[in-house]
Design an enzyme around this catalytic site. Structure first.
Site, PDB file in Angstrom:
ATOM      1  N   GLU A  80      41.335  35.158  44.641  1.00 49.60           N
ATOM      2  CA  GLU A  80      40.421  35.698  43.649  1.00 49.60           C
ATOM      3  C   GLU A  80      41.205  35.973  42.365  1.00 49.60           C
ATOM      4  OE1 GLU A  80      37.253  39.429  43.300  1.00 49.60           O
ATOM      5  OE2 GLU A  80      39.063  39.651  44.530  1.00 49.60           O
ATOM      6  N   LYS A 179      29.995  36.690  43.987  1.00 45.66           N
ATOM      7  CA  LYS A 179      30.394  37.908  44.697  1.00 45.66           C
ATOM      8  C   LYS A 179      29.305  38.970  44.601  1.00 45.66           C
ATOM      9  CE  LYS A 179      34.235  41.239  44.913  1.00 45.66           C
ATOM     10  NZ  LYS A 179      35.505  41.632  44.262  1.00 45.66           N
ATOM     11  N   CYS A 212      36.855  39.232  48.594  1.00 43.86           N
ATOM     12  CA  CYS A 212      37.492  40.541  48.506  1.00 43.86           C
ATOM     13  C   CYS A 212      36.667  41.690  49.097  1.00 43.86           C
ATOM     14  CB  CYS A 212      37.890  40.832  47.052  1.00 43.86           C
ATOM     15  SG  CYS A 212      39.230  42.048  46.896  1.00 43.86           S
TER      16      CYS A 212
END
Length: 501
Positions: A80, A179, A212
């Protein structure tokens, strides 16, 4: 170098003059990248300057892609923020963004770079995949215009998304993921309106992807595994380690073990931000991992994985995480519990005062049981058994049940829960369990130097105990059963400019 893998081939419809080969195993690569960061500025730089920085980072990714491909890798995951870094305002990141179309458009940017406007980053990533015949996973920024008819449209008239992309071995865009659970500092990005469940089929299994902070969530992380039945998860992350319980490699390997899934986790590398810890994890073991706080260089890892672990006879059975703990009576103790903080959560602790013993500590509905034996009780090191049962409220909100054995920073009990790097006390036997109200429990065992304990020294029993194997002599730093009660979570974990109230 890993070179062996197995093929099963079958003919496809005559309309497709192709043959499809299903791999029993595949070579996975993960690259921890030392990202070149931009200068901090609140105002946008020229597009040319942004592209120059991104190309410098892609130069580093290119070396890893080529090296992985030469060693037979079928797929490589990069981190990321690996193309441009993370220190941005909403305005400052705009020159780094591209319009990323939905994969259903059937697009190979390397062959048709102007089809969706100016997309030099996607073109270069696509060519890396195509020219090296490897799947490439990268994290970049997407921009989508919106207008006043959309009540959630930001004032600047566009959505900006933290986005994972996957290009197959022909350079085709096969996956795009926005995300969903943004971490608190990600003010430069918007939340997508709905969680996206992105999966795609390959010769080496059904793959899913998220980013993440998503790993703390039920949606999309657990949904991909439990409901959509992916075989492997691709996981770009920019994770700064926070001991004792939130260090990248221990947490990610524990997640893979608990969900019984392959996890390919690529972290950024920045020691000043405590960012390191990438790995290739399976339901049974840690195949490869990297943790380095001493140097500023990246690292490539490769390993051979089972393409469809669920179909393997050795696939681990499900664990009843509370079976043992609910079958035994709490161990009695005359000593008083005490309170301590771990990452803003107030734990209930009890001190381990002897070289061998049995302890129980409880908080709300959770009771944690520990049986242990040290080689000796050192006077210069203190250990405590802790329990937490509650809603974590800082940098996101999510409900936790945690049992942990940890070394305190000093012999002062008020330091229990503070980060510690080394330990000299040797544990010869241990068994940790808890009365968890969830089936999602992530087992961690961290040794001195923040290293992962080899699987040969411990096991997870089917009745929910994290226990030593015969002959274990381990300098334990942290031992934890980290439980998530998703049903008690707020609607969205993350925080950011598009936060839902």
């Amino acid at each position: 170098m890993i070179t062996s893998y197995f093929l099963k081939c079958g003919a496809v419809f005559p309309l497709l003059v192709l043959s499809v080969c299903a791999l029993d195993t595949f070579i996975a690569a993960v690259y921890e990248h030392a990202v070149i960061l931009p200068n901090i500025t609140a105002t946008p730089v020229p597009k040319e300057e942004a592209l120059l920085l991104m190309n410098k980072n892609i130069d580093g990714l290119e070396k890893a892609v080529k090296l992985a491909a030469r060693q037979g890798a079928h797929i490589i995951v990069t981190p990321e923020d690996g193309v441009y870094g993370w220190v941005f305002t909403r305005e400052a990141i705009y020159p780094y963004l591209e319009d990323i179309p939905h994969p259903e458009v059937n697009w190979i940017p390397c062959k048709d770079p102007q089809r969706f406007g100016y997309t030099p980053v996607q073109e270069r990533l696509s060519c890396l995949a195509k020219d090296n015949s490897i799947y490439v996973v990268a994290n970049i920024g997407d921009k989508k215009p919106c207008n006043v008819s959309d009540p959630q449209c930001p004032p600047d008239g566009r959505y900006q998304y933290n986005t994972d992309v996957v290009f197959d071995s022909q350079g085709r865009l096969v996956a795009r993921y926005h995300k969903y659970n943004l971490f608190a500092p990600e003010i430069q990005f918007d939340f997508p309106k709905d969680s996206e469940h992105v999966t795609f089929d390959t010769p080496f299994g059904k793959l899913g992807i998220f980013t993440c902070f998503d790993i703390f969530s039920h949606d999309p992380a657990v949904v991909l595994v439990d409901e959509l039945h992916v075989d492997s998860v691709l996981y770009p992350t920019a994770w700064y380690n926070t001991l004792p319980l939130l260090s990248a490699a221990p947490f990610h390997s524990a997640w893979a073990r608990a969900l019984r899934i392959n996890l390919l986790a690529a972290n950024t590398h920045n020691t000043s931000m405590h960012m390191t810890g990438s790995g290739i994890y399976t339901p049974e073991e840690v195949k490869a991992y990297y943790y380095d706080m001493e140097t500023e260089s990246g690292q490539l890892m490769l390993s051979e994985l089972k393409a469809r672990p669920r179909s393997d006879p050795a696939y681990p059975a499900a664990i009843d995480w509370s079976a043992y703990a609910r079958s035994v009576q709490p161990f009695s103790s005359e000593q008083s519990d005490f309170r301590g903080m771990i990452y803003f959560d107030e734990f209930t602790f009890t001190e381990l005062k002897r070289h061998t013993g049995n302890y129980t500590v409880c908080q709300k509905d959770l009771c944690c049981h520990l049986t242990y034996k040290m080689s000796e009780k050192r006077s210069d090191e203190v250990y405590a058994l802790g329990a937490f049962d509650g809603l974590h409220r800082v940098e996101g909100q999510y409900y936790l049940q945690i049992c942990t054995l940890l070394k305190c920073e000093t012999t002062d009990l008020t330091t229990c829960g503070e980060p510690v790097g080394s330990a000299f006390t040797i544990f010869e036997e241990f068994s940790l369990s808890g009365t968890f109200g969830t089936s999602y429990v992530f087992p961690q065992l961290i040794l001195s130097g923040s290293q992962l304990a080899p699987e040969r020294y411990y096991e997870i029993s089917r009745d929910g105990r994290l226990k030593s194997r015969n002959g274990a002599s381990l300098p334990v730093l942290v031992m934890a059963l980290y439980g998530r009660m998703f049903e008690k979570d707020p609607p969205r974990l993350g925080q950011g400019p598009g936060k839902l109230q």
